[in-house]
Motif scaffolding. Structure first.
Motif: not given
Length: 382
Positions: A101-116
Motif C-alpha cells: 500500500e505504501e513505502a517509506l525511505f530511510f538513510p539505512s536499513g539499520y535505521q529503518a529496523n530501529l524506527a519500525l
C-alpha cells in the motif's frame, strides 16, 4: 582518562586473543567482481552487490545526472522542510512495484529496523522473532516495550508452540526471507498456514531478497508479510533503505518514530535515482538467472570438494567453527587473491564461525574455479 584508555586496551587485547578482532583492509577501488587493495587485485566474494548494479555504468550516469540536477542534500528532516514531492512519488512507485500500500525511505536499513521496531508496539504486544534476525532488528527490539520471545532459527514447529502460549495479546512474528549469514530461505507457505491460524502481524526483512528473488525481483515474502524491510545498498546498487507497509503504519511512524523525525532525510536526487533503479530491476531477469546459476554451481562444487556449505540462493555459509581458524582462512585466501568474509561472533553464534560467500551476477565459472582451488590449498595448511 588513563583508566578509561587502559580499559579499552584490555578489551581490544582480549578481542584479539579470542579471534574476534576486526581490522578491515583499506580498499582503493572496485572494478567489476574485483577489489584493488594495497597488496593488489583480489576477487571479491564479500559483496552484497548481487546484480552488479553497484558498478553499473548505466546507473552511475543516471545517479550523477540526478545529483547534478537536484543537489546533494535535503538539508532537513522529512517532517520539517524535507518532505519533497519527488520522494513521495518514489515511495509510491516502490509500493506499486513490490505490491504494498505504501513505502517509506530511510538513510539505512539499520535505521529503518530501529524506527519500525522501537516505535510500533506497546507493552500489550508480544513479538516472536527468529533467533537469527539481523543485529539492527535485535537493537530495535531492545528499545521496544513489547514482550519478546525468540524461537529457534527457521523452526516453525517451535514458533507454533510459542504462538499457542501467546494468549490474547496482540501478536507479531518477525523474521527474514533470506537470512544474511545462514543463507537459507524462509518457509513462506508454512508460515502462511500459521498466519491463517493465529492471525499475527508479520514483519519480514527482505533486504537480501528484494531485487533478486521472485518475479521481477519482488522478493518471496509478500504472501505473508504485512510489513517488509528492503534496502537500496545491496541488489539495488545505491544506498539507504525502505519499508513496505500499510498507509496507517506509515502515518504512525511519521508521527512517533524518533529515528525518522530527528534525521535529515535522503535528498531528492536519491529519490530520482531510486525510480531509475525500478526500470533496471524490471529488465533484470538475465542478471537474476545468471546469479542463480553461478550460485548453484559454487554450492555444488564446494560440496563435491568435501566442504560443508549451506545456502538456498546467492549467500553461502561455509562451516569452519573455530573463530581463529576462520580468520586465518580468510587472511590466507586474501594472500591468494580471494576476498571473503570470516563471519565470527557476535555476527554468528560463538564457535560457529563461517566463511560467508556472497555471489554476484558478475562472477564467472573461472572465478568459482579459482576460489575452490585456493580454498583447498588454504584448508590443507590450516
Amino acid at each position: 582518562m588513563d583508566r578509561f584508555i587502559e580499559r579499552l586496551k584490555t578489551q581490544l587485547k582480549l578481542h584479539r586473543q579470542a579471534g574476534l578482532y576486526r581490522q578491515p583492509p583499506e580498499i582503493f577501488r572496485r572494478e567489476g567482481a574485483s577489489l584493488l587493495l594495497a597488496e593488489g587485485r583480489v576477487l571479491n566474494f564479500a559483496s552484497n552487490d548481487y546484480l552488479g548494479l553497484g558498478v553499473s555504468e548505466v546507473l552511475r550516469k543516471q545517479v550523477a545526472r540526478n545529483f547534478e540536477k537536484y543537489g546533494s542534500s535535503s538539508s532537513s528532516s522529512r517532517l520539517v522542510s524535507g518532505n519533497y514531492s519527488l520522494i513521495a512519488a518514489a515511495e509510491r512507485a516502490y509500493a506499486r512495484y513490490f505490491g504494498y500500500e505504501e513505502a517509506l525511505f530511510f538513510p539505512s536499513g539499520y535505521q529503518a529496523n530501529l524506527a519500525l521496531l522501537s516505535t510500533l508496539f506497546d507493552s500489550g504486544t508480544v513479538i516472536f522473532f527468529d533467533k537469527h534476525i539481523h543485529a539492527s532488528s535485535v537493537k530495535g527490539l531492545a528499545l521496544s516495550p513489547a514482550q519478546l520471545a525468540g524461537y529457534n532459527h527457521s523452526s516453525l514447529a517451535h514458533l507454533r508452540k510459542r504462538l499457542e502460549r501467546g494468549g490474547e495479546k496482540e501478536t507479531v512474528v518477525l523474521t527474514e526471507s533470506l537470512f544474511s549469514m545462514d543463507g537459507d530461505l524462509l518457509d513462506v507457505s508454512g508460515l502462511a498456514e500459521l498466519k491463517d491460524r493465529y492471525g499475527f502481524l508479520c514483519i519480514v526483512d527482505e533486504a537480501h531478497a528484494l531485487g533478486v528473488l521472485g518475479e521481477r525481483g519482488c522478493g518471496v515474502a509478500r504472501p505473508v508479510a504485512d510489513i517488509a524491510v528492503g534496502t537500496f545498498g545491496k541488489a539495488l546498487g545505491l544506498f539507504g533503505a525502505f519499508l513496505l507497509l500499510p498507509a496507517i503504519v506509515k502515518e504512525y511512524l511519521f508521527n512517533f518514530a524518533s529515528p525518522l523525525i530527528y534525521s535529515t532525510t535522503l535528498p531528492e536526487a536519491h529519490a530520482a535515482s531510486a525510480i531509475d533503479i525500478l526500470a533496471l530491476l524490471a529488465e533484470g531477469d538475465e542478471s537474476r538467472r545468471r546469479l542463480g546459476e553461478i550460485s548453484l554451481q559454487m554450492k555444488t562444487r564446494l560440496r563435491s570438494a568435501g566442504f560443508t556449505v549451506q545456502g538456498d540462493a546467492h549467500i553461502l555459509a561455509l562451516e569452519i567453527g573455530n573463530e581463529q581458524k576462520a580468520l586465518e582462512a580468510s587472511n590466507r585466501l586474501r594472500e591468494k587473491g580471494i576476498f571473503v568474509l570470516s563471519a565470527r561472533y557476535p555476527t554468528v553464534p560463538l564457535g560457529k564461525a563461517i566463511l560467508r560467500i556472497g555471489m554476484t551476477a558478475l562472477h564467472s565459472e573461472e572465478d568459482v574455479n579459482v576460489f575452490i582451488q585456493s580454498l583447498k590449498e588454504v584448508m590443507e595448511k590450516i
